[in-house]
Design an enzyme around this catalytic site. Structure first.
Site, short mmCIF file in Angstrom:
data_model
loop_
_atom_site.label_atom_id
_atom_site.label_comp_id
_atom_site.label_asym_id
_atom_site.label_seq_id
_atom_site.Cartn_x
_atom_site.Cartn_y
_atom_site.Cartn_z
N LYS A 267 48.04 -24.88 -10.70
CA LYS A 267 47.32 -26.15 -10.50
C LYS A 267 45.90 -25.95 -10.99
O LYS A 267 45.06 -25.41 -10.30
CB LYS A 267 47.33 -26.50 -9.01
CG LYS A 267 47.21 -27.99 -8.71
CD LYS A 267 45.97 -28.65 -9.26
CE LYS A 267 44.79 -28.61 -8.32
NZ LYS A 267 43.60 -29.28 -8.89
N GLY B 209 38.14 -20.16 -6.52
CA GLY B 209 37.33 -21.36 -6.41
C GLY B 209 36.28 -21.18 -5.33
O GLY B 209 35.87 -20.05 -5.04
N SER B 210 35.88 -22.27 -4.72
CA SER B 210 34.77 -22.20 -3.78
C SER B 210 35.20 -21.62 -2.42
O SER B 210 36.38 -21.68 -2.05
CB SER B 210 34.19 -23.59 -3.57
OG SER B 210 35.16 -24.41 -2.98
N THR B 211 34.23 -21.10 -1.71
CA THR B 211 34.51 -20.54 -0.39
C THR B 211 35.03 -21.63 0.55
O THR B 211 35.96 -21.38 1.34
CB THR B 211 33.24 -19.87 0.17
OG1 THR B 211 32.83 -18.85 -0.76
CG2 THR B 211 33.48 -19.21 1.52
N THR C 171 36.85 -24.34 -0.14
CA THR C 171 38.27 -24.61 -0.39
C THR C 171 39.12 -23.41 0.03
O THR C 171 40.22 -23.59 0.57
CB THR C 171 38.50 -24.93 -1.89
OG1 THR C 171 37.63 -25.99 -2.26
CG2 THR C 171 39.93 -25.36 -2.15
N GLY C 172 38.62 -22.22 -0.18
CA GLY C 172 39.34 -21.02 0.25
C GLY C 172 39.63 -21.05 1.74
O GLY C 172 40.73 -20.71 2.19
N GLU D 7 39.75 -15.39 -4.40
CA GLU D 7 38.55 -15.00 -5.15
C GLU D 7 37.59 -16.18 -5.02
O GLU D 7 37.75 -17.20 -5.69
CB GLU D 7 38.90 -14.75 -6.62
CG GLU D 7 39.86 -13.59 -6.84
CD GLU D 7 39.25 -12.23 -6.59
OE1 GLU D 7 38.04 -12.17 -6.28
OE2 GLU D 7 39.98 -11.24 -6.69
N CYS E 5 31.67 -16.69 -11.70
CA CYS E 5 31.70 -16.26 -10.30
C CYS E 5 30.87 -15.00 -10.10
O CYS E 5 30.01 -14.95 -9.23
CB CYS E 5 33.13 -16.05 -9.85
SG CYS E 5 34.07 -15.01 -10.95
N GLU F 14 24.33 -20.53 -4.02
CA GLU F 14 24.89 -20.24 -5.35
C GLU F 14 24.56 -21.39 -6.30
O GLU F 14 25.03 -22.51 -6.11
CB GLU F 14 26.41 -20.07 -5.24
CG GLU F 14 27.05 -19.66 -6.54
CD GLU F 14 28.58 -19.67 -6.49
OE1 GLU F 14 29.16 -20.49 -5.77
OE2 GLU F 14 29.17 -18.83 -7.19
#
Ligand code: NAD
Length: 475
Positions: free
Chosen positions: A176, A227-229, A231-232, A249, A283, A381
């Site tokens: 995706k 992706g972003s923290t 969404t993680g 990651e 990243c 970031e």
């Protein structure tokens, strides 16, 4: 049966193979605002169909030997090389990154290199003991179906980082891509599917709902997410019901520490690319630079000289090595952080003055000196071409500032004395610490974050093991 076409003369030919017959979502070039192409709008039902197909194809793929699967990975690398220019142009137009420099052509080349390296690793069953009491072997079995969810900054390369070890270990994959860069990944997957067996690799294009459907599906055994923290964390929550395996990651805010014995002129170009690779949208880029007071001004001046020599502009112009931000939201994050730093009294050495009358999300290469560690440009970031440079007096102080954040993806130490640099490196809370370089990933070196930058490892034999179910056979 595999798709017939094996090579695409232009990126338009490749696009026509992945665009829907009618409709779809227009994807615009971040450098010009022109329409690049139309991405299919897949639904949750499409995700389910892709997972069912991947599930059906998995036993056959998983039954092949490592040598056979590696053979397919090498053929996939050949297919990328045969279509390298079409892929690079599509990537440049959609993502914004220039063709030249460490950008679109480099990314496509790295995709092929990563596939070949992943095909080459040895992973044999391990004999844990074998004596009069018995024998124990550790095997690595396929997990099943892997869901791979990616970001918009290095869409093709990160896609390969996810799919190559997954396929090598006998899993099948549903990808995706980011809604900002779907065409790059759809094009890449189309090229790979000209040589891979049918059903083992799918790509579904859509937004958060499609990602959620994939990440939470009970028939998906593992999710690889980059992706972003934020969404993680959502993916961790959705994994609980099925105890899904995860590799995460996530975001970083990498520190670089320049020790007092470093030679500013000698390290300036390395520092520059460590921070500004992919126009800062990386990243594991250097996002906060700590420089000892003795060589602070000299380092700032040397970096500014390198920055002045790096042309930014439309990706298809062969001269450019820096491009636009990929999207309006990211442009605004960078612009707001620099503005806040300016208002706090920090010194803008270069940049900080975007020309809003021009098309495209271009933000000039920006160096910000005399900035506090607490300033948002340092603590958050930025993910763009604006580097804060913080002055320090003692190594303890530099290490403390580097470790002050909740993330720890990469870091770097810059020095003329490798042993001194290694001592400092050992004190930094990060998954990788580079010495006299930054962000230099290598398919043989496991890569993963400390703290809230994620968990699990990618690359190398360790990376392969993260795409497998360990199984002990004991007799
Ligand atoms: P993002 O988290 O916004 O989106 C990433 C992907 O997740 C997209 O495909 C998106 O559609 C999908 N998604 C969103 N919500 C979801 C949900 N609830 N469930 C499942 N999928 C969902 O990240 P981004 O803005 O595309 O990427 C930028 C970030 O990624 C930065 O923070 C950067 O540091 C990080 N990043 C990390 C690495 C790494 O290796 N650690 C590499 C590249 C980027």
């Amino acid at each position: 049966m595999t798709i017939e076409a094996t090579s695409f003369a232009t990126h338009e030919d490749l696009l026509s193979a992945v665009e829907p017959a009618v409709g779809g979502r227009e994807i615009k070039d971040p450098a010009t605002g022109e329409v690049v192409g139309r991405a299919p709008e897949h639904t949750v039902a499409d995700v389910e169909a892709a997972i069912a197909s991947a599930r059906a194809a998995q036993p056959g793929w998983g039954a092949l030997s490592h040598a056979e699967r590696s053979g397919f990975l090498n053929k996939a690398a050949d297919a990328i090389e045969a279509n390298a220019e079409a892929l690079a142009v599509l990537l440049s137009r959609e993502q914004g990154k220039p063709l030249n420099g460490p950008n679109a052509r480099f990314e496509v080349g790295a995709c092929a290199a990563w596939l070949r390296a992943t095909a080459s690793f040895e992973i044999e069953p391990e004999v844990l003991f074998d004596d009069e009491g018995g024998r124990a072997e550790l095997h690595h079995r396929p997990l099943g179906v892997v869901g791979a969810i990616g970001p918009w900054n290095w869409p093709m390369m990160i896609g390969i980082w996810q799919l190559a070890p997954a396929l090598r270990m006998g899993n099948t994959v549903v990808m995706k891509p980011s809604e900002y860069t779907p065409l790059s990944v759809l094009g890449l997957v189309h090229v790979l599917n000209t040589v891979l067996p049918e059903g083992i690799l799918h790509a579904v294009s859509g937004g958060r709902d499609v990602g959620e459907a994939l990440a939470g599906h009970p028939e998906v055994d593992k999710v690889m997410f980059t992706g972003s923290t934020a969404t993680g964390k959502a993916i961790i929550r959705s994994s609980a019901d099925t105890v899904k395996r995860l590799t995460l990651e996530l975001g970083g805010n990498d520190a670089g520490i320049v020790l007092p014995d470093a030679d500013p002129k000698a390290i300036a170009e390395g520092l520059f690319w460590g921070a500004f690779i992919n126009t800062g949208q990386t990243c594991a880029a250097l996002k906060r630079l700590y420089v000892h007071e003795d060589i602070y001004e000299e380092t700032v001046t040397a970096l500014a000289a390198v920055a002045a020599a790096m042309p930014m502009g439309v990706g298809l112009d062969e001269n450019n090595v820096l491009g636009p931000l990929q999207n309006r939201a990211q442009y605004q994050i960078v612009a707001d952080l620099v503005q806040a730093a300016k208002e706090s009294g920090a010194r803008i050495v270069t940049g900080g003055n975007p020309d809003e009358s021009q098309p495209g999300f271009f933000y000039p290469t920006t160096l910000v000196a005399d900035v506090d560690n607490e300033n948002p440009l340092v603590a958050e970031e930025q993910f763009g071409p604006a580097l804060p440079i913080v002055k320090y007096s003692t190594i303890d102080e530099a290490v403390e500032m580097a470790n002050a954040l909740e993330v720890g993806l990469g870091a770097s130490v810059w020095s003329s004395n490798r042993d001194a640099a290694r001592e400092v490196a050992a004190r930094i809370e990060a998954g990788t610490v580079w010495i006299n370089k930054h962000g230099a990933v290598d398919p043989r070196m496991p890569f993963g974050g400390a703290k809230q930058s994620g968990y699990g490892l990618e690359f190398g034999v360790e990376g392969l093991k993260h795409l497998a179910q360990p199984q002990i056979i004991n007799y």
